[in-house]
Design an enzyme around this catalytic site. Sequence first.
Site, short mmCIF file in Angstrom:
data_model
loop_
_atom_site.label_atom_id
_atom_site.label_comp_id
_atom_site.label_asym_id
_atom_site.label_seq_id
_atom_site.Cartn_x
_atom_site.Cartn_y
_atom_site.Cartn_z
CD GLU A 134 -3.95 6.39 -1.14
OE1 GLU A 134 -3.39 7.03 -2.04
OE2 GLU A 134 -3.36 5.56 -0.41
CE LYS B 118 -0.24 5.22 -2.38
NZ LYS B 118 -0.86 4.56 -1.24
CD GLU C 274 -3.17 -0.65 -4.84
OE1 GLU C 274 -1.95 -0.70 -4.87
OE2 GLU C 274 -3.82 0.40 -4.73
N GLY D 223 -0.49 1.20 2.98
CA GLY D 223 0.18 2.13 3.88
C GLY D 223 0.16 1.71 5.34
CG HIS E 195 -5.15 4.31 -5.42
ND1 HIS E 195 -5.33 4.67 -4.10
CD2 HIS E 195 -4.05 3.53 -5.46
CE1 HIS E 195 -4.35 4.12 -3.38
NE2 HIS E 195 -3.57 3.42 -4.18
CG ASN F 228 0.19 5.41 -6.56
OD1 ASN F 228 0.43 6.59 -6.87
ND2 ASN F 228 -0.94 5.04 -5.96
CB SER G 141 2.14 -3.16 3.15
OG SER G 141 1.42 -2.11 3.79
P1 13P Z 1 1.70 1.04 0.05
O1 13P Z 1 2.68 0.18 -0.72
O2 13P Z 1 2.33 2.26 0.65
O3 13P Z 1 0.91 0.23 1.02
O4 13P Z 1 0.66 1.62 -1.03
C1 13P Z 1 0.06 0.76 -1.94
C2 13P Z 1 -0.70 1.58 -2.92
O5 13P Z 1 -1.64 2.24 -2.60
C3 13P Z 1 -0.24 1.54 -4.32
O6 13P Z 1 -1.17 2.12 -5.17
#
Ligand code: 13P
Length: 256
Positions: free
Chosen positions: A99, A11, A169, A175, A97, A9, A215
């Site tokens: 976010e 982002k 997740e 992150g 997601h 992803n 992560s």
């Molecule tokens: P990170 O791998 O940066 O923690 O992000 C995970 C994520 O949100 C994948 O959709």
Amino acid sequence: MRRKIIAGNWKMYKTNSEALNLVKKLNIRLKKKPAKKSQVVIFPPFTALSSISQELKKSKIQVGAQNLFWETEGAYTGEISAAMIKSTGAKWVLIGHSERRQYFKEEEKVINRKIKLALQNKLKVILCVGETLELRQQNLTKDIILNQVEWGLKGLKPVHLQDLVIAYEPVWAIGTGKTATPNQAQEIHNFLREILDALVGGDMGQKMTLLYGGSVKPENAAGLFSQPDIDGALVGGACLDPVSFSKIIEAGEKTF
Ligand code: 13P
């Protein structure tokens, strides 16, 4: 055998030229060490979907969008429809997601509408679920996951589920560099299979591909992939570096 998937992803990173540069590097690495055991899927920003799909025409890497709108078309300024996504060559879409849930207030009902629309349009879906740190500390992880899956699957028939993947997740691991331990992730993946068996039946718990995200790095990927109920990863930060992402894919080759 369940399908294994390593997804990235991107982002809100990478302009068009940066995106092409990244995907070319990834493609070169994967030509040298191909992903034979897993399907690789990348989720660049909307603006790069067409050019990347074009670039990857002869590659086995598949492409997906990070979101879509819940109506077919209409006066919805700034939104992107399933047909538009398909017209770029993308085959997948990420839905729910954390976010999107957090910053865009996407609620379960909306997420369910998006899933239905995506599947009707023959886009494969990765539905993201996961608890915040606060909910985990209150021992509510399983309640929230159950609620998110129940809502996500509302109105879907078992036949639709062959195009649906669920990614666990945990919000506190995204992150932050704090990965769930393989045992913590395994526990929830196993619980997801129990939920699927109870909600859908037909051995769906054993059939569905379940990914872990939060992560994931080259250093921790093999530990996660060696768990019996984890079928791959949804990678954020580490997928923006072709070396790290291909090392995660290689960890899958060694472990799956
Ligand atoms: P990170 O791998 O940066 O923690 O992000 C995970 C994520 O949100 C994948 O959709």
